[in-house]
Structures are given as structure tokens and as C-alpha cells.
Motif scaffolding. Structure first.
Motif, PDB file in Angstrom:
ATOM      1  N   ALA A  14     103.783 -64.357 -56.433  1.00  0.00           N
ATOM      2  CA  ALA A  14     104.266 -64.743 -57.763  1.00  0.00           C
ATOM      3  C   ALA A  14     105.538 -65.584 -57.653  1.00  0.00           C
ATOM      4  CB  ALA A  14     104.526 -63.491 -58.606  1.00  0.00           C
ATOM      5  N   GLN A  15     106.386 -65.258 -56.700  1.00  0.00           N
ATOM      6  CA  GLN A  15     107.624 -66.018 -56.527  1.00  0.00           C
ATOM      7  C   GLN A  15     107.335 -67.440 -56.058  1.00  0.00           C
ATOM      8  OE1 GLN A  15     109.854 -62.873 -54.249  1.00  0.00           O
ATOM      9  NE2 GLN A  15     111.545 -63.654 -55.466  1.00  0.00           N
ATOM     10  N   ASP A  16     106.301 -67.588 -55.217  1.00  0.00           N
ATOM     11  CA  ASP A  16     105.906 -68.940 -54.794  1.00  0.00           C
ATOM     12  C   ASP A  16     105.452 -69.759 -55.994  1.00  0.00           C
ATOM     13  OD1 ASP A  16     106.471 -68.347 -52.188  1.00  0.00           O
ATOM     14  OD2 ASP A  16     104.390 -67.967 -51.601  1.00  0.00           O
ATOM     15  N   VAL A  17     104.631 -69.137 -56.856  1.00  0.00           N
ATOM     16  CA  VAL A  17     104.140 -69.841 -58.045  1.00  0.00           C
ATOM     17  C   VAL A  17     105.317 -70.220 -58.941  1.00  0.00           C
ATOM     18  CG1 VAL A  17     102.695 -69.646 -60.122  1.00  0.00           C
ATOM     19  CG2 VAL A  17     101.927 -68.643 -57.960  1.00  0.00           C
ATOM     20  N   LEU A  18     106.225 -69.283 -59.106  1.00  0.00           N
ATOM     21  CA  LEU A  18     107.406 -69.499 -59.935  1.00  0.00           C
ATOM     22  C   LEU A  18     108.192 -70.713 -59.425  1.00  0.00           C
ATOM     23  CD1 LEU A  18     108.987 -68.082 -62.262  1.00  0.00           C
ATOM     24  CD2 LEU A  18     110.339 -66.971 -60.494  1.00  0.00           C
ATOM     25  N   ARG A  19     108.384 -70.769 -58.110  1.00  0.00           N
ATOM     26  CA  ARG A  19     109.129 -71.868 -57.505  1.00  0.00           C
ATOM     27  C   ARG A  19     108.411 -73.198 -57.753  1.00  0.00           C
ATOM     28  NH1 ARG A  19     111.297 -69.031 -52.860  1.00  0.00           N
ATOM     29  NH2 ARG A  19     109.162 -68.545 -52.782  1.00  0.00           N
ATOM     30  N   GLU A  20     107.083 -73.192 -57.539  1.00  0.00           N
ATOM     31  CA  GLU A  20     106.298 -74.413 -57.744  1.00  0.00           C
ATOM     32  C   GLU A  20     106.443 -74.942 -59.165  1.00  0.00           C
ATOM     33  OE1 GLU A  20     102.181 -73.796 -56.747  1.00  0.00           O
ATOM     34  OE2 GLU A  20     102.756 -73.105 -54.740  1.00  0.00           O
ATOM     35  N   HIS A  21     106.544 -74.014 -60.132  1.00  0.00           N
ATOM     36  CA  HIS A  21     106.571 -74.434 -61.528  1.00  0.00           C
ATOM     37  C   HIS A  21     107.988 -74.527 -62.087  1.00  0.00           C
ATOM     38  CE1 HIS A  21     102.363 -73.325 -61.091  1.00  0.00           C
ATOM     39  NE2 HIS A  21     102.125 -74.064 -62.140  1.00  0.00           N
ATOM     40  N   GLY A  22     108.964 -74.291 -61.229  1.00  0.00           N
ATOM     41  CA  GLY A  22     110.353 -74.401 -61.661  1.00  0.00           C
ATOM     42  C   GLY A  22     110.762 -73.380 -62.708  1.00  0.00           C
ATOM     43  N   GLY A  23     110.081 -72.229 -62.731  1.00  0.00           N
ATOM     44  CA  GLY A  23     110.437 -71.173 -63.684  1.00  0.00           C
ATOM     45  C   GLY A  23     111.635 -70.372 -63.193  1.00  0.00           C
ATOM     46  N   VAL A  24     112.224 -69.623 -64.086  1.00  0.00           N
ATOM     47  CA  VAL A  24     113.391 -68.817 -63.735  1.00  0.00           C
ATOM     48  C   VAL A  24     112.969 -67.386 -63.414  1.00  0.00           C
ATOM     49  CG1 VAL A  24     115.628 -67.951 -64.517  1.00  0.00           C
ATOM     50  CG2 VAL A  24     114.840 -70.234 -65.207  1.00  0.00           C
ATOM     51  N   ARG A  25     112.086 -66.848 -64.264  1.00  0.00           N
ATOM     52  CA  ARG A  25     111.624 -65.502 -63.978  1.00  0.00           C
ATOM     53  C   ARG A  25     110.213 -65.297 -64.521  1.00  0.00           C
ATOM     54  NH1 ARG A  25     112.681 -61.558 -67.868  1.00  0.00           N
ATOM     55  NH2 ARG A  25     113.298 -62.468 -69.839  1.00  0.00           N
ATOM     56  N   VAL A  26     109.622 -64.213 -64.078  1.00  0.00           N
ATOM     57  CA  VAL A  26     108.272 -63.856 -64.508  1.00  0.00           C
ATOM     58  C   VAL A  26     108.392 -62.720 -65.517  1.00  0.00           C
ATOM     59  CG1 VAL A  26     106.035 -62.952 -63.767  1.00  0.00           C
ATOM     60  CG2 VAL A  26     107.284 -64.547 -62.298  1.00  0.00           C
ATOM     61  N   THR A  27     107.788 -62.913 -66.703  1.00  0.00           N
ATOM     62  CA  THR A  27     107.897 -61.864 -67.722  1.00  0.00           C
ATOM     63  C   THR A  27     106.664 -60.961 -67.737  1.00  0.00           C
ATOM     64  OG1 THR A  27     107.062 -63.459 -69.327  1.00  0.00           O
ATOM     65  CG2 THR A  27     109.430 -63.162 -69.235  1.00  0.00           C
ATOM     66  N   ALA A  28     105.532 -61.494 -67.292  1.00  0.00           N
ATOM     67  CA  ALA A  28     104.320 -60.680 -67.267  1.00  0.00           C
ATOM     68  C   ALA A  28     103.375 -61.227 -66.209  1.00  0.00           C
ATOM     69  CB  ALA A  28     103.637 -60.698 -68.635  1.00  0.00           C
ATOM     70  N   LEU A  29     102.607 -60.344 -65.605  1.00  0.00           N
ATOM     71  CA  LEU A  29     101.601 -60.791 -64.654  1.00  0.00           C
ATOM     72  C   LEU A  29     100.349 -59.937 -64.789  1.00  0.00           C
ATOM     73  CD1 LEU A  29     102.558 -59.671 -61.037  1.00  0.00           C
ATOM     74  CD2 LEU A  29     103.736 -58.863 -63.061  1.00  0.00           C
ATOM     75  N   THR A  30      99.225 -60.580 -64.524  1.00  0.00           N
ATOM     76  CA  THR A  30      97.945 -59.885 -64.564  1.00  0.00           C
ATOM     77  C   THR A  30      97.337 -59.953 -63.168  1.00  0.00           C
ATOM     78  OG1 THR A  30      97.643 -60.573 -66.848  1.00  0.00           O
ATOM     79  CG2 THR A  30      95.691 -59.797 -65.685  1.00  0.00           C
ATOM     80  N   VAL A  31      96.870 -58.820 -62.720  1.00  0.00           N
ATOM     81  CA  VAL A  31      96.287 -58.725 -61.386  1.00  0.00           C
ATOM     82  C   VAL A  31      94.843 -58.269 -61.524  1.00  0.00           C
ATOM     83  CG1 VAL A  31      96.383 -57.420 -59.220  1.00  0.00           C
ATOM     84  CG2 VAL A  31      98.491 -58.219 -60.286  1.00  0.00           C
ATOM     85  N   ARG A  32      93.950 -58.941 -60.817  1.00  0.00           N
ATOM     86  CA  ARG A  32      92.548 -58.501 -60.788  1.00  0.00           C
ATOM     87  C   ARG A  32      92.350 -57.600 -59.576  1.00  0.00           C
ATOM     88  NH1 ARG A  32      88.436 -61.278 -63.061  1.00  0.00           N
ATOM     89  NH2 ARG A  32      87.302 -61.363 -61.117  1.00  0.00           N
TER      90      ARG A  32
END
Ligand SMILES: [Zn+2]
Length: 113
Positions: A14-32
Motif C-alpha cells: 500500500a505504501q508503494d501505491v501511495l508513493r506512486e500516486h503522490g498521496g499522503v496517507r491511506v484512509t481505507a483499504l480493501t483486501v481480497r
């Protein structure tokens, strides 16, 4: 402790995705999470908040979507497998050697802020 290392892996991805998209933090995540994977969803939910402490995922809401096991029966085609019966068709008991779905553990959705 298995679930804690799974939680840490998810947080890393999730942190890699966050970095790629220039986000600051993750507020929610869904896991399959496949019903046939070795991960217990309740244990993962319990381990996640502590693992997320000090990361951009701290306080994020974790949703877990259970994915049922699916195999292919020579007679009945795709069938939903039951853990108790193993890799066998629930209708005719024929072996369904391949698990087509149900062992996944993957990040499905992320909400970034
Ligand atoms: Zn069958």
C-alpha cells in the motif's frame, strides 16, 4: 504471528501505491482474501491496527472481502468448493485438482488522502 507478517506485507504494498500516486496517507483499504488461503480474517483485522502504527496507514479502515474457493468438475463445470470436503465437487464428489480461485491475498482498493 503469521497474520502480522501478512499485515506488514500489505502495508508495504500500500505504501508503494501511495508513493506512486503522490498521496499522503491511506484512509481505507480493501483486501481480497481467499477462503482457502491460510490467513484467518479475524486475526488479520486484529493485527492490522498495531502494524499500521507509525505508517501512512495508521487509522485506516481495513475491509476484507472473502473469496470462495472455485474448482472445475469434469461434469458440473465450475463449482464452489467446500473446505471440509477438500478439492472435490460438492455435487458428485469428483476430484477438482485445481483451485481456480480462493487462495488469493491481494490489495484490491485503496483510498488515498
Ligand atoms: Zn461434479
Amino acid at each position: 504471528m503469521h497474520e502480522a507478517s501478512v499485515a506488514l506485507d500489505l502495508i508495504r504494498v500500500a505504501q508503494d501505491v501511495l508513493r506512486e500516486h503522490g498521496g499522503v496517507r491511506v484512509t481505507a483499504l480493501t483486501v481480497r482474501l481467499g477462503q482457502w488461503s491460510a490467513v484467518v480474517p479475524e486475526a488479520l483485522s486484529a493485527a492490522f491496527p498495531a502494524c499500521a502504527q507509525g505508517t501512512p496507514l495508521a487509522g485506516a479502515a481495513l475491509s476484507i472481502v472473502r473469496v470462495p474457493g472455485v474448482g472445475e468438475c469434469p461434469t458440473h463445470g465450475l463449482v464452489e468448493l467446500q473446505l471440509m470436503r477438500g478439492l472435490r465437487c460438492p455435487l458428485c464428489d469428483a476430484p477438482t485438482p485445481k483451485l481456480l480461485q480462493g487462495d488469493e491475498l491481494e490489495l484490491d482498493e485503496l483510498e488515498l488522502a
